[in-house]
Design an enzyme around this catalytic site. Structure first.
Site, PDB file in Angstrom:
ATOM      1  N   HIS A   1       0.836  -1.198   0.000  1.00 52.43           N
ATOM      2  CA  HIS A   1       0.000   0.000   0.000  1.00 52.43           C
ATOM      3  C   HIS A   1       0.878   1.258   0.000  1.00 52.43           C
ATOM      4  CE1 HIS A   1      -3.075  -2.748   2.201  1.00 52.43           C
ATOM      5  NE2 HIS A   1      -3.517  -2.565   0.973  1.00 52.43           N
TER       6      HIS A   1
ATOM      7  N   ARG B   1      -2.004  -6.474  -8.238  1.00 56.23           N
ATOM      8  CA  ARG B   1      -0.879  -7.389  -8.013  1.00 56.23           C
ATOM      9  C   ARG B   1      -0.861  -8.548  -8.986  1.00 56.23           C
ATOM     10  NH1 ARG B   1      -2.726  -8.070  -1.930  1.00 56.23           N
ATOM     11  NH2 ARG B   1      -4.629  -7.656  -3.119  1.00 56.23           N
TER      12      ARG B   1
HETATM   13  P1  ADP Z   1      -9.871  -3.705  -0.266  1.00 57.19           P
HETATM   14  O1  ADP Z   1     -10.382  -4.509   0.894  1.00 57.19           O
HETATM   15  O2  ADP Z   1     -10.712  -2.516  -0.596  1.00 57.19           O
HETATM   16  O3  ADP Z   1      -9.471  -4.501  -1.478  1.00 57.19           O
HETATM   17  P2  ADP Z   1      -7.114  -3.519   0.580  1.00 57.19           P
HETATM   18  O4  ADP Z   1      -6.674  -2.777   1.787  1.00 57.19           O
HETATM   19  O5  ADP Z   1      -7.005  -5.006   0.601  1.00 57.19           O
HETATM   20  O6  ADP Z   1      -8.581  -3.016   0.313  1.00 57.19           O
HETATM   21  O7  ADP Z   1      -6.359  -2.944  -0.690  1.00 57.19           O
HETATM   22  C1  ADP Z   1      -6.516  -1.631  -1.137  1.00 57.19           C
HETATM   23  C2  ADP Z   1      -5.935  -1.514  -2.535  1.00 57.19           C
HETATM   24  O8  ADP Z   1      -4.533  -1.773  -2.471  1.00 57.19           O
HETATM   25  C3  ADP Z   1      -6.503  -2.527  -3.523  1.00 57.19           C
HETATM   26  O9  ADP Z   1      -6.607  -1.919  -4.796  1.00 57.19           O
HETATM   27  C4  ADP Z   1      -5.461  -3.617  -3.551  1.00 57.19           C
HETATM   28  O10 ADP Z   1      -5.457  -4.303  -4.797  1.00 57.19           O
HETATM   29  C5  ADP Z   1      -4.197  -2.793  -3.381  1.00 57.19           C
HETATM   30  N1  ADP Z   1      -3.087  -3.564  -2.829  1.00 57.19           N
HETATM   31  C6  ADP Z   1      -3.121  -4.445  -1.818  1.00 57.19           C
HETATM   32  N2  ADP Z   1      -1.899  -4.971  -1.583  1.00 57.19           N
HETATM   33  C7  ADP Z   1      -1.072  -4.408  -2.509  1.00 57.19           C
HETATM   34  C8  ADP Z   1       0.310  -4.565  -2.824  1.00 57.19           C
HETATM   35  N3  ADP Z   1       1.102  -5.426  -2.162  1.00 57.19           N
HETATM   36  N4  ADP Z   1       0.825  -3.815  -3.832  1.00 57.19           N
HETATM   37  C9  ADP Z   1       0.041  -2.953  -4.521  1.00 57.19           C
HETATM   38  N5  ADP Z   1      -1.279  -2.764  -4.283  1.00 57.19           N
HETATM   39  C10 ADP Z   1      -1.831  -3.486  -3.296  1.00 57.19           C
END
Ligand code: ADP
Length: 167
Positions: A18, A92
């Site tokens: 994130h 991802r």
């Molecule tokens: P949600 O529950 O809304 O999917 P997350 O907190 O799991 O929220 O993820 C928020 C965003 O960050 C999503 O678009 C997810 O695909 C992206 N994301 C999660 N992990 C990673 C990562 N390791 N690298 C890049 N983006 C990520």
């Protein structure tokens, strides 16, 4: 007009994946607003207020990034409220692609003036997910290289407070 991106997510917890997405987006947009949302299909480990504080701590070095908690609200309504014309999401892998396409299209049905912008994950964090982090931390594994330092500390404390029956 300022180009504002809203980065909505559960962030349970905020990871280095994130953080990298936010760092990269902070160079593309005038302002990035991180919205800690409620994901109705995911059981939260941290409360919205805890997550907001952790995201704020992890991003305090980024001048044009701010965080807000937005439980129980539609993403596009939060975007409209903060003046964001862009939704930022990370990808991802293929399953993110499929999942994210659905979310982006649903959001378009609510407000066609808002565009979703995707950043592909860096290879060193593309395998990192909040659910994996919780799984490793639950059994006392080392996640210090995968999450910001303040999140690692909070995870250890949370797991200790939950004892043998964590969420
Ligand atoms: P949600 O529950 O809304 O999917 P997350 O907190 O799991 O929220 O993820 C928020 C965003 O960050 C999503 O678009 C997810 O695909 C992206 N994301 C999660 N992990 C990673 C990562 N390791 N690298 C890049 N983006 C990520």
């Amino acid at each position: 007009m300022k180009r504002i991106a809203l980065f909505p997510g559960s962030f349970d917890p905020f990871t280095n994946g994130h953080l990298q997405t936010v760092q990269r987006a902070s160079k593309l947009f005038d302002e990035v607003v991180i919205a800690v949302m409620t994901n109705v299909s995911k059981q939260g480990l941290f409360t919205p207020a805890e997550k907001e504080a952790l995201v704020a701590g992890a991003t305090q070095g980024l001048a044009n990034v701010r965080v807000m908690a937005a439980p129980n609200q539609l993403t596009v309504q939060v975007a409209e409220a903060v003046g964001a014309k862009f939704l930022l999401r990370g990808l991802r892998n293929e399953s993110d692609f499929t999942y994210e396409a659905g979310i982006a299209q649903i959001n378009r049905t609510q407000d066609t003036s808002i565009e979703t912008v995707f950043l592909y994950a860096d290879s060193d964090t593309a395998f990192v997910s909040s659910s994996m982090i919780k799984e490793v931390a639950r059994f006392g594994g080392d996640v210090s290289g995968l999450v910001p330092a303040n999140v690692a500390t909070a995870l250890a404390a949370k797991m200790a407070s939950l004892g043998s029956d964590p969420a």
